[in-house]
Design an enzyme around this catalytic site. Structure first.
Site: not given
Ligand code: FPP
Length: 246
Positions: A20, A68
């Site tokens: 996250d 998501n």
């Molecule tokens: C949460 O951060 C992250 C995600 C919803 C996506 C995680 C995905 C990746 C790291 C890429 C994965 C790639 C592969 C190839 C499997 P957020 O967007 O909720 O961050 P925030 O809480 O700061 O808004």
């Protein structure tokens, strides 16, 4: 003699991570959220290899949750596209480094192109044994429990035949031991529908570190916290038994 229940297992066999903080990391740099996800892929690749170096056998990461889909459509399609790019950019390296890749989650809703990329990633790493990377994509812990129950019912298992071990054999991660260590980056202190069944006795570590910044120092700090924990799985510690005279 050290009670095996109390002996700190130095290295967890299975680590699970909620990655996250990508969006906030990008925002701090006045960049679009997508940039944070892109850096998040690099953080994932270095974490897989660092875990392998430290003797972790299974790493399971939450890449896209069943919830998501509620994000803006550009972000959802950006994430889908990013996965395709990540597979073409990193699969050969991961495969060469002995990583076995599996995808867990509901594949019905994703595009044919993505399904094919997942299949290719799984097929081309099938014989690797150094570390098992499971990418939870379109995954939710509740979805997993429901799909396992459905499979058990479809197999004609009678209610009295169903026990925890049997139900577990239908869960998405049936090939892996339960996670020993569950890490969440990004400062939130919740499980967010990840591995609800499997994390029953996981040791939880929450860190403020935003996922794109997660590196070997943060991993080692989490592993050190884990090594200090006393795991009891519901049993009474022998120390307590000794002081009560029983
Ligand atoms: C949460 O951060 C992250 C995600 C919803 C996506 C995680 C995905 C990746 C790291 C890429 C994965 C790639 C592969 C190839 C499997 P957020 O967007 O909720 O961050 P925030 O809480 O700061 O808004």
């Amino acid at each position: 003699m050290i009670d095996p229940i109390e002996r700190p297992a130095a290295v967890p066999r299975h680590v699970a991570i909620v990655m996250d903080g990508n969006g906030r990391w990008a925002k701090k740099r006045y960049m679009p959220r997508f940039f944070g996800h892109k850096q998040g892929v690099d953080a994932l690749v270095r974490t897989v290899l660092a875990c392998a170096d430290r003797g972790v056998e299974y790493l399971t990461v939450f890449a896209f949750s069943s919830e998501n889909w509620k994000r803006p459509s550009e972000e959802v399609s950006g994430l889908m596209g990013l996965v395709l790019v990540a597979v073409s950019k990193y699969l050969a390296k991961l495969a060469g480094d002995g990583v076995r890749v599996r995808i867990v989650g509901d594949r019905a809703q994703v595009s044919d192109k993505l399904r094919e990329a997942w299949q290719h990633a799984e097929d081309s790493t099938r014989h690797n044994t150094r570390i098992n990377l499971s990418v939870a994509f379109n995954y939710g812990g509740r979805w997993d429990i429901v799909q396992a129950c459905r499979q058990a019912m479809a197999a004609g298992i009678r209610p009295e035949e169903l026990d925890e071990e049997r139900l577990n054999s239908y869960m998405a991660l049936s090939y892996a031991p339960d996670p020993d260590l569950f890490i969440r980056t990004g400062g939130e202190v919740r499980i967010s529908n990840f591995l609800l069944w499997q994390a029953a006795y996981s040791e939880l570590v929450f860190t403020d570190c935003l996922w794109p910044e997660f590196g070997t120092a943060e991993l080692d700090a989490a592993l050190a916290q884990y090594a200090r924990r006393e795991r009891r799985f519901g049993a009474v510690p022998s120390r307590a038994l000794a002081t009560s005279g029983s």
